[in-house]
Design an enzyme around this catalytic site. Structure first.
Site, short mmCIF file in Angstrom:
data_model
loop_
_atom_site.label_atom_id
_atom_site.label_comp_id
_atom_site.label_asym_id
_atom_site.label_seq_id
_atom_site.Cartn_x
_atom_site.Cartn_y
_atom_site.Cartn_z
N ASN A 124 0.82 -1.21 0.00
CA ASN A 124 0.00 0.00 0.00
C ASN A 124 0.85 1.26 0.00
O ASN A 124 2.00 1.23 0.44
CB ASN A 124 -0.92 0.01 1.23
CG ASN A 124 -2.17 -0.83 1.01
OD1 ASN A 124 -2.77 -0.80 -0.04
ND2 ASN A 124 -2.56 -1.60 2.02
N HIS A 179 -8.17 1.43 -4.42
CA HIS A 179 -8.21 0.63 -3.21
C HIS A 179 -8.19 1.57 -2.01
O HIS A 179 -7.17 2.07 -1.61
CB HIS A 179 -7.00 -0.30 -3.16
CG HIS A 179 -6.96 -1.20 -1.97
ND1 HIS A 179 -8.05 -1.94 -1.56
CD2 HIS A 179 -5.97 -1.50 -1.11
CE1 HIS A 179 -7.71 -2.65 -0.49
NE2 HIS A 179 -6.46 -2.39 -0.19
#
Length: 314
Positions: A124, A179
């Site tokens: 991430n 996301h």
């Protein structure tokens, strides 16, 4: 028949659990890699422990742990989970600068040792990290994919199954977009046993479930206190590995490079794709209603801003 070779970069909770799922499904031989240093032996310890479980569960995958990219040479699939994890109070975006640098270092090695691999990025903030992986590897976009949609859809499906008291197997759903909090669960593509979800769940309650899916990662972080989710992210990644290794042609949402598709214009964003041995073999374009289009565009804009910010940091 030669076994597939799967490298997982990052032997933390997500990486090690992904190795577990892949080994249990006998998807191939597995290399679990992490950086040298104080915990240099950690990937070897986890690989050995997992290997010792093979007689119990009856899988024949060979699993090694290493700090040396030479051991990963010729991998068919490389999963990248490396990076610092999210902590309570942190957003995925807070991880941007540090993880972009880590991603660059990892991808230089992957490019040199496994030039034909399909790369699955899990680190991430996902949509920026997969863009970084494409930039550094120089691989065709079809072979650089982000894992997000499978996880986000799994969370959405889980919450719907819990709400209705039905099997998760009977819940079919699709999400698009980045996301994070701007992801776009599509009610129009959600059904339970073939029944449109709007006939089973009132709209106000459905909106609450969708919001929970958007914040699913943060919910886990808040509960764990000292880490982030790993069972579901690892399982979602293993499903993608299986689709590639076994050429299953799964139609699932992934972060894929969209040039002309959906009018995105050269960025990674979550869209439905056909996933097989070549990676993203097709991006499936579906008709969105006006509200879905607006939500998707908002998500795309957030991804673009993230990528542009990353460009100033690396």
């Amino acid at each position: 028949m030669k076994r597939a070779k799967i490298t997982i970069v990052g032997a933390g909770n997500v990486g090690a659990t992904c190795a577990h799922w892949c080994a249990a499904a006998e998807l191939g031989d597995i290399v679990l890699l992490d950086i040298p240093g104080e915990m240099a032996d950690m990937p070897r310890g986890k690989a050995l422990d997992l290997m010792e479980s093979s007689p119990i569960f009856g899988f024949d995958s060979n699993i090694i742990g290493t700090n040396d990219y030479a051991d990963t040479a010729g991998s068919d699939v490389v999963v990248i989970t490396a990076g610092i994890p999210r902590k309570p109070g942190m957003s995925r975006d807070d991880l941007l600068a540090t993880n972009a640098k880590i991603m660059g270092l990892v991808c230089e090695q992957v490019k040199a040792t496994s030039p034909e691999a399909v790369v699955i990025v899990v680190s991430n903030p996902l949509d920026a990290m997969v863009q970084r992986a494409l930039q550094v590897t120089g691989f065709p976009p079809a072979r650089v994919i982000g894992q997000a949609g499978v996880l986000d859809t799994a969370r959405y499906r889980s919450f719907l199954a819990m709400e209705l008291g039905v099997s998760v197997e009977d819940v079919s759903a699709l999400l698009m977009g980045g996301h994070g909090d701007t992801m776009v669960p599509l009610a129009s593509c959600t059904s339970v046993g073939g029944i449109p979800v709007q006939q089973l769940v009132p709209q106000d309650r459905l909106d609450e479930i969708i919001d929970r899916a958007r914040k699913g990662g943060a919910e886990i972080v808040g509960l764990l206190k000292t880490g982030s989710a790993y069972y579901a992210p690892a399982g979602a990644t293993a499903q993608m590995v299986e689709a590639i290794i076994r050429d299953k042609k799964r139609l699932i949402p992934c972060a894929a490079y969209c040039d002309k598709e959906y009018g995105v214009g050269g960025f990674y964003v979550g869209v439905p794709v056909v996933l097989g041995t070549g990676g993203v073999e097709k991006i499936v374009e579906i008709d969105l209603n006006d509200s879905e289009k607006a939500a998707f565009q908002k998500s795309v804009d957030a991804v673009k801003e993230l990528v542009e910010t990353m460009a100033t940091l690396v």
